[in-house]
Design a protein around this motif. Structure first.
Motif, short mmCIF file in Angstrom:
data_model
loop_
_atom_site.label_atom_id
_atom_site.label_comp_id
_atom_site.label_asym_id
_atom_site.label_seq_id
_atom_site.Cartn_x
_atom_site.Cartn_y
_atom_site.Cartn_z
N ARG A 235 -3.17 -5.43 6.90
CA ARG A 235 -2.71 -4.54 7.96
C ARG A 235 -2.20 -3.23 7.40
O ARG A 235 -2.57 -2.14 7.86
N ASP A 236 -1.37 -3.30 6.35
CA ASP A 236 -0.76 -2.09 5.80
C ASP A 236 -1.78 -1.23 5.07
O ASP A 236 -1.77 0.01 5.20
N VAL A 237 -2.67 -1.84 4.29
CA VAL A 237 -3.67 -1.05 3.56
C VAL A 237 -4.65 -0.42 4.54
O VAL A 237 -5.11 0.71 4.32
N THR A 238 -4.97 -1.10 5.64
CA THR A 238 -5.82 -0.49 6.67
C THR A 238 -5.14 0.75 7.25
O THR A 238 -5.79 1.79 7.46
N ALA A 239 -3.84 0.66 7.49
CA ALA A 239 -3.09 1.82 8.00
C ALA A 239 -3.10 2.95 6.98
O ALA A 239 -3.21 4.14 7.35
N VAL A 240 -2.98 2.63 5.69
CA VAL A 240 -3.03 3.65 4.64
C VAL A 240 -4.41 4.32 4.64
O VAL A 240 -4.52 5.55 4.54
N LEU A 241 -5.47 3.53 4.75
CA LEU A 241 -6.83 4.06 4.80
C LEU A 241 -7.01 5.03 5.96
O LEU A 241 -7.50 6.16 5.77
N LEU A 242 -6.63 4.62 7.15
CA LEU A 242 -6.80 5.47 8.32
C LEU A 242 -5.95 6.73 8.23
O LEU A 242 -6.39 7.83 8.60
N GLY A 243 -4.74 6.59 7.70
CA GLY A 243 -3.87 7.75 7.53
C GLY A 243 -4.41 8.72 6.51
O GLY A 243 -4.34 9.94 6.69
N PHE A 244 -4.98 8.20 5.43
CA PHE A 244 -5.55 9.05 4.39
C PHE A 244 -6.75 9.83 4.94
O PHE A 244 -6.90 11.04 4.69
N TRP B 281 -2.34 -11.20 5.26
CA TRP B 281 -2.58 -10.48 6.52
C TRP B 281 -1.71 -9.25 6.62
O TRP B 281 -2.13 -8.21 7.15
N ARG B 282 -0.48 -9.31 6.09
CA ARG B 282 0.39 -8.12 6.09
C ARG B 282 -0.19 -7.04 5.19
O ARG B 282 -0.15 -5.85 5.52
N GLN B 283 -0.71 -7.46 4.04
CA GLN B 283 -1.31 -6.49 3.11
C GLN B 283 -2.53 -5.84 3.74
O GLN B 283 -2.71 -4.62 3.66
N GLY C 131 0.79 -1.22 0.00
CA GLY C 131 0.00 0.00 0.00
C GLY C 131 0.82 1.27 0.00
O GLY C 131 0.26 2.36 0.06
N GLU C 132 2.15 1.14 -0.08
CA GLU C 132 2.99 2.35 -0.05
C GLU C 132 2.79 3.21 -1.30
O GLU C 132 2.90 4.43 -1.25
N ASP C 133 2.46 2.55 -2.42
CA ASP C 133 2.15 3.31 -3.64
C ASP C 133 0.94 4.21 -3.42
O ASP C 133 0.98 5.42 -3.68
N GLN C 134 -0.17 3.59 -2.94
CA GLN C 134 -1.39 4.37 -2.69
C GLN C 134 -1.15 5.49 -1.69
O GLN C 134 -1.63 6.61 -1.87
N GLU C 135 -0.42 5.18 -0.63
CA GLU C 135 -0.17 6.17 0.41
C GLU C 135 0.55 7.39 -0.14
O GLU C 135 0.17 8.54 0.15
N PHE C 136 1.58 7.16 -0.95
CA PHE C 136 2.35 8.27 -1.51
C PHE C 136 1.51 9.08 -2.49
O PHE C 136 1.47 10.31 -2.44
#
Length: 241
Positions: free
Chosen positions: A203-212, A199-201, A157-162
């Motif tokens: 977790r990370d995409v959920t963090a991207v969602l909340l951060g966004f 599960w890692r994906q 999810g680092e692509d989406q986050e950036f």
């Protein structure tokens, strides 16, 4: 116009040289920054002789792709930033439309997706919000103005986050280029195919969602249509992983 192409490389093997040769063929002033993330396969030692001319090499111990991209940003000098993967290639079917770049802050590229021997072609469109870094060119002055960087340790999810962070900060809308075309290959050995990925994906995409969402609220943009659309898109991604 100087284009800075950042290429993180970790054990890219025989794919790295074709990638770099395709980037060198682009008809634009460019610098190619290869960030070796602790490779042990010898591919770096076999790089083209162009190192020191249009290709520069930065070496680090293995710290992950997000750190490698951040290091690449620190070494970039161009007006535009492009982040390519070390096992893909690019092609140009016609000249680059520099008129689009003159008044844009964010551009997207057409691409070919190859998986299991099948290729699908996709055009770029004005106003789209892509989720793949390799489809995007960013203005470096905007990245530096808003201190946009990758979250260290983020594997998925680092692509989406950036991309989403850049669009929120700059207010940019995508302008489409007809060329160059990015050729992406989904490989059996890729990061998305590794054991324990789901599960890692999630977790990370959920963090991207909340951060966004937090970022959008902080910038008072949470009610914008495109922001709400991307929130729904991220929620759907989390639920379908």
């Amino acid at each position: 116009m100087l284009l800075s192409v950042i290429v993180p490389a970790y054990n890219a093997g025989a794919y790295l040289e074709p990638c770099l040769r395709s980037l060198l063929s682009l008809p634009v002033e460019k610098e190619i920054i290869v960030v070796d993330d602790g490779s042990s396969d010898g591919a770096i030692e076999r790089l083209p002789e162009a190192i020191g001319q249009q290709i520069s090499l930065v070496c680090q111990t293995n710290q992950g792709v997000s750190v490698a991209r951040n290091i690449g940003l620190e070494h970039a000098h161009g007006s535009w930033i492009w982040m390519a993967d070390a096992d893909d290639v690019v092609s140009v079917s016609d000249g680059i439309d520099f008129a689009v770049l003159a008044d844009a802050k964010f551009v997207t590229l057409p691409f070919v997706w190859e998986e299991a021997g099948r290729q699908t072609c996709y055009a770029a469109h004005d106003g789209e919000v892509p989720y793949n870094l390799w489809r995007c060119w960013f203005r470096r002055d905007e990245i530096e103005r808003y201190a946009i960087r990758f979250t260290v340790g983020r594997r998925y999810g680092e692509d989406q986050e950036f991309i989403l962070g850049y669009l929120l900060a700059t207010g940019a809308t995508a302008r489409a280029l007809a060329t160059p075309t990015y050729h992406y290959t989904m490989r059996a050995s890729g990061a998305m195919r590794r054991p324990g990925t789901r599960w890692r994906q999630r977790r990370d995409v959920t963090a991207v969602l909340l951060g966004f969402m937090a970022n959008a609220i902080g910038r008072r943009k949470i009610a914008q249509k495109w922001v709400l659309r991307e929130i729904k898109r991220l929620i759907k991604t989390v639920l379908t992983i």
